[in-house]
Write a protein that holds these residues in place. Structure first.
Motif, PDB file in Angstrom:
ATOM      1  N   MET A   1      17.524  41.646  20.174  1.00 45.26           N
ATOM      2  CA  MET A   1      16.924  40.652  19.324  1.00 45.26           C
ATOM      3  C   MET A   1      17.771  39.384  19.302  1.00 45.26           C
ATOM      4  O   MET A   1      17.221  38.303  19.171  1.00 45.26           O
ATOM      5  CB  MET A   1      16.777  41.222  17.917  1.00 45.26           C
ATOM      6  N   ALA A   2      19.064  39.502  19.435  1.00 47.81           N
ATOM      7  CA  ALA A   2      19.952  38.347  19.400  1.00 47.81           C
ATOM      8  C   ALA A   2      19.737  37.478  20.633  1.00 47.81           C
ATOM      9  O   ALA A   2      19.813  36.255  20.560  1.00 47.81           O
ATOM     10  CB  ALA A   2      21.405  38.785  19.301  1.00 47.81           C
ATOM     11  N   THR A   3      19.458  38.098  21.759  1.00 45.00           N
ATOM     12  CA  THR A   3      19.227  37.300  22.961  1.00 45.00           C
ATOM     13  C   THR A   3      17.913  36.544  22.863  1.00 45.00           C
ATOM     14  O   THR A   3      17.799  35.438  23.388  1.00 45.00           O
ATOM     15  CB  THR A   3      19.203  38.197  24.211  1.00 45.00           C
TER      16      THR A   3
ATOM     17  N   VAL B   1      13.148  19.451  22.325  1.00 38.74           N
ATOM     18  CA  VAL B   1      13.488  18.301  21.488  1.00 38.74           C
ATOM     19  C   VAL B   1      14.251  17.259  22.301  1.00 38.74           C
ATOM     20  O   VAL B   1      13.980  16.048  22.193  1.00 38.74           O
ATOM     21  CB  VAL B   1      14.295  18.749  20.246  1.00 38.74           C
ATOM     22  N   ALA B   2      15.183  17.713  23.134  1.00 38.33           N
ATOM     23  CA  ALA B   2      15.939  16.770  23.967  1.00 38.33           C
ATOM     24  C   ALA B   2      14.996  16.038  24.927  1.00 38.33           C
ATOM     25  O   ALA B   2      15.135  14.828  25.154  1.00 38.33           O
ATOM     26  CB  ALA B   2      17.034  17.495  24.741  1.00 38.33           C
ATOM     27  N   GLY B   3      14.018  16.751  25.484  1.00 33.30           N
ATOM     28  CA  GLY B   3      13.053  16.125  26.384  1.00 33.30           C
ATOM     29  C   GLY B   3      12.190  15.104  25.666  1.00 33.30           C
ATOM     30  O   GLY B   3      11.895  14.030  26.201  1.00 33.30           O
TER      31      GLY B   3
ATOM     32  N   VAL C   1      16.296  29.265  20.756  1.00 31.71           N
ATOM     33  CA  VAL C   1      17.073  28.082  20.356  1.00 31.71           C
ATOM     34  C   VAL C   1      17.254  27.162  21.548  1.00 31.71           C
ATOM     35  O   VAL C   1      17.099  25.936  21.445  1.00 31.71           O
ATOM     36  CB  VAL C   1      18.426  28.503  19.737  1.00 31.71           C
ATOM     37  N   LEU C   2      17.561  27.731  22.686  1.00 31.15           N
ATOM     38  CA  LEU C   2      17.729  26.916  23.893  1.00 31.15           C
ATOM     39  C   LEU C   2      16.411  26.252  24.295  1.00 31.15           C
ATOM     40  O   LEU C   2      16.387  25.079  24.681  1.00 31.15           O
ATOM     41  CB  LEU C   2      18.260  27.765  25.042  1.00 31.15           C
TER      42      LEU C   2
END
Length: 92
Positions: A1-3, A16-18, A9-10
């Protein structure tokens, strides 16, 4: 689940960066186009001013000065006696 959370998030960070980059890039393209249009308009206005100056000069120059380049009207402030006498001496 953490991955899965890390991958999400990535993904959203990249999205958002795009979007931020797209907005920045579009604004730079728009400002460059506006600058080019303003320069084009300025050049057009310069050409119109030069044409108006040429027409005004042609309109206000006396008929005698247009043909020989010498102003023959003694009342004119640009009258040159020496040039006028040389013109008359050349006609004889």
């Amino acid at each position: 689940m953490a991955t899965t959370q890390g991958v999400n998030v990535l993904r959203y960070s990249a999205l958002v960066a795009g979007l931020v980059y797209g907005v920045y890039h579009q604004s730079s393209i728009t400002s460059a186009a506006k600058r080019a249009e303003a320069q084009h308009e300025y050049a057009r206005q310069e050409r119109l001013i030069e044409q108006a100056k040429a027409e005004w000069k042609k309109k206000t120059t006396p008929k005698d000065a247009q043909s020989s380049g010498v102003i023959t009207d003694p009342e004119d402030s640009r009258f040159d006696l020496e040039a006028y006498l040389k013109l008359k001496a050349g006609e004889n």
